[in-house]
Design a protein around this motif. Structure first.
Motif, PDB file in Angstrom:
ATOM      1  N   VAL A 111      55.568 -10.914   5.292  1.00 49.04           N
ATOM      2  CA  VAL A 111      55.422 -11.956   4.162  1.00 49.04           C
ATOM      3  C   VAL A 111      56.467 -11.184   2.922  1.00 49.04           C
ATOM      4  CG1 VAL A 111      53.902 -12.993   2.523  1.00 49.04           C
ATOM      5  CG2 VAL A 111      53.210 -12.719   4.918  1.00 49.04           C
ATOM      6  N   PRO A 112      57.238 -11.978   2.472  1.00 50.03           N
ATOM      7  CA  PRO A 112      58.024 -11.386   1.257  1.00 50.03           C
ATOM      8  C   PRO A 112      57.185 -10.930   0.229  1.00 50.03           C
ATOM      9  CG  PRO A 112      59.200 -13.372   2.076  1.00 50.03           C
ATOM     10  CD  PRO A 112      57.560 -13.231   2.888  1.00 50.03           C
ATOM     11  N   ALA A 113      57.493  -9.860  -0.510  1.00 43.71           N
ATOM     12  CA  ALA A 113      56.896  -9.531  -1.789  1.00 43.71           C
ATOM     13  C   ALA A 113      57.013 -10.692  -2.812  1.00 43.71           C
ATOM     14  CB  ALA A 113      57.533  -8.143  -2.165  1.00 43.71           C
ATOM     15  N   ASN A 114      58.070 -11.368  -3.120  1.00 42.85           N
ATOM     16  CA  ASN A 114      58.071 -12.380  -4.178  1.00 42.85           C
ATOM     17  C   ASN A 114      57.849 -13.518  -3.746  1.00 42.85           C
ATOM     18  OD1 ASN A 114      60.340 -12.526  -2.448  1.00 42.85           O
ATOM     19  ND2 ASN A 114      62.007 -12.606  -3.908  1.00 42.85           N
ATOM     20  N   LEU A 115      56.906 -13.821  -2.620  1.00 36.47           N
ATOM     21  CA  LEU A 115      56.663 -15.204  -2.222  1.00 36.47           C
ATOM     22  C   LEU A 115      56.057 -16.049  -3.263  1.00 36.47           C
ATOM     23  CD1 LEU A 115      56.283 -16.521   0.490  1.00 36.47           C
ATOM     24  CD2 LEU A 115      54.026 -16.107   0.411  1.00 36.47           C
ATOM     25  N   LYS A 116      56.736 -17.349  -3.404  1.00 36.07           N
ATOM     26  CA  LYS A 116      56.007 -18.416  -4.483  1.00 36.07           C
ATOM     27  C   LYS A 116      55.049 -18.877  -3.493  1.00 36.07           C
ATOM     28  CE  LYS A 116      60.197 -19.305  -6.857  1.00 36.07           C
ATOM     29  NZ  LYS A 116      61.011 -18.155  -6.892  1.00 36.07           N
ATOM     30  N   THR A 117      53.831 -19.047  -4.443  1.00 32.64           N
ATOM     31  CA  THR A 117      52.828 -19.916  -3.652  1.00 32.64           C
ATOM     32  C   THR A 117      52.432 -21.045  -4.639  1.00 32.64           C
ATOM     33  OG1 THR A 117      51.175 -18.484  -4.721  1.00 32.64           O
ATOM     34  CG2 THR A 117      51.786 -17.880  -2.524  1.00 32.64           C
ATOM     35  N   PRO A 118      51.835 -22.124  -3.979  1.00 32.93           N
ATOM     36  CA  PRO A 118      51.718 -23.440  -4.781  1.00 32.93           C
ATOM     37  C   PRO A 118      50.521 -23.513  -5.674  1.00 32.93           C
ATOM     38  CG  PRO A 118      50.832 -23.791  -2.682  1.00 32.93           C
ATOM     39  CD  PRO A 118      51.564 -22.331  -2.693  1.00 32.93           C
ATOM     40  N   LEU A 119      49.322 -22.694  -5.408  1.00 35.25           N
ATOM     41  CA  LEU A 119      48.154 -22.870  -6.507  1.00 35.25           C
ATOM     42  C   LEU A 119      48.261 -22.004  -7.541  1.00 35.25           C
ATOM     43  CD1 LEU A 119      45.519 -24.151  -6.319  1.00 35.25           C
ATOM     44  CD2 LEU A 119      44.541 -22.246  -5.204  1.00 35.25           C
TER      45      LEU A 119
END
Length: 183
Positions: free
Chosen positions: A68-76
């Motif tokens: 999982v990328p460190a800078n992952l964009k999540t929607p919540l």
């Protein structure tokens, strides 16, 4: 892979489900809504968080070379932190944005198709059928939310200055107009 979630009752904001609209210039037009999820709706929040975790695992396996990328964009996102200062309706809410290039299914309280565009508006409450999916575009990695369907549950104060048919009719109940006639 995508993970489907049907929410509990949430508030619709920035509702754009009758005609696709580009958010920024040059972008493909999409149908979209921001879902305001009450923080006390633990069941919906658990389903959303579980879907995000499932998509993180799927993304690591399918798109992100095993991790999982460190800078992952999540929607919540937290409405109290990000929006409550300028938008009081986000207070006490989490929110996420869902969109689709296809027109979502729109239903009323009795699960009949909504044909009257004044029936669904920013500010009303309802349930959403959404799907979560991972993306990797030009170095941008994250989890996005697809919009499948909305079901209206109840009316509330419209957001963004719009009025409802009922409130417009009530405004004309004041019979103090003399038709502007002189003489």
């Amino acid at each position: 892979m995508s993970t489907k979630v049907v929410t509990g009752t949430v508030r619709f904001s920035y509702l754009n489900v009758f005609k696709p609209k580009a958010i920024t210039e040059g972008q493909d037009p999409k149908y979209s809504v921001s879902l305001l999820i009450p923080k006390e709706d633990k069941a919906t929040l658990r389903k959303i968080r579980d879907a995000i975790e499932a998509e993180k695992k799927a993304g690591a396996a399918e798109k992100w070379k095993g991790k999982v990328p460190a800078n992952l964009k999540t929607p919540l996102r937290d409405g109290d932190v990000e929006r409550a200062d300028e938008h009081p309706e986000y207070e006490g809410m989490y929110f996420l944005n869902a969109s689709s290039s296809e027109k979502p299914i729109l239903l009323d309280e009795t699960k009949e198709e909504v044909l009257d565009q004044t029936e669904l508006y920013s500010g009303c409450w309802g349930r959403a059928n959404v799907n979560f999916y991972c993306f990797d575009v030009n170095g941008n990695r994250g989890i996005a939310v697809g919009l499948n369907a909305l079901q209206k549950k109840r009316d509330d104060e419209p957001l963004g200055g719009m009025i409802t048919v009922e409130s417009a009719a009530a405004d004309f109940d004041d019979d103090d107009d003399d038709d502007g006639m002189l003489g």
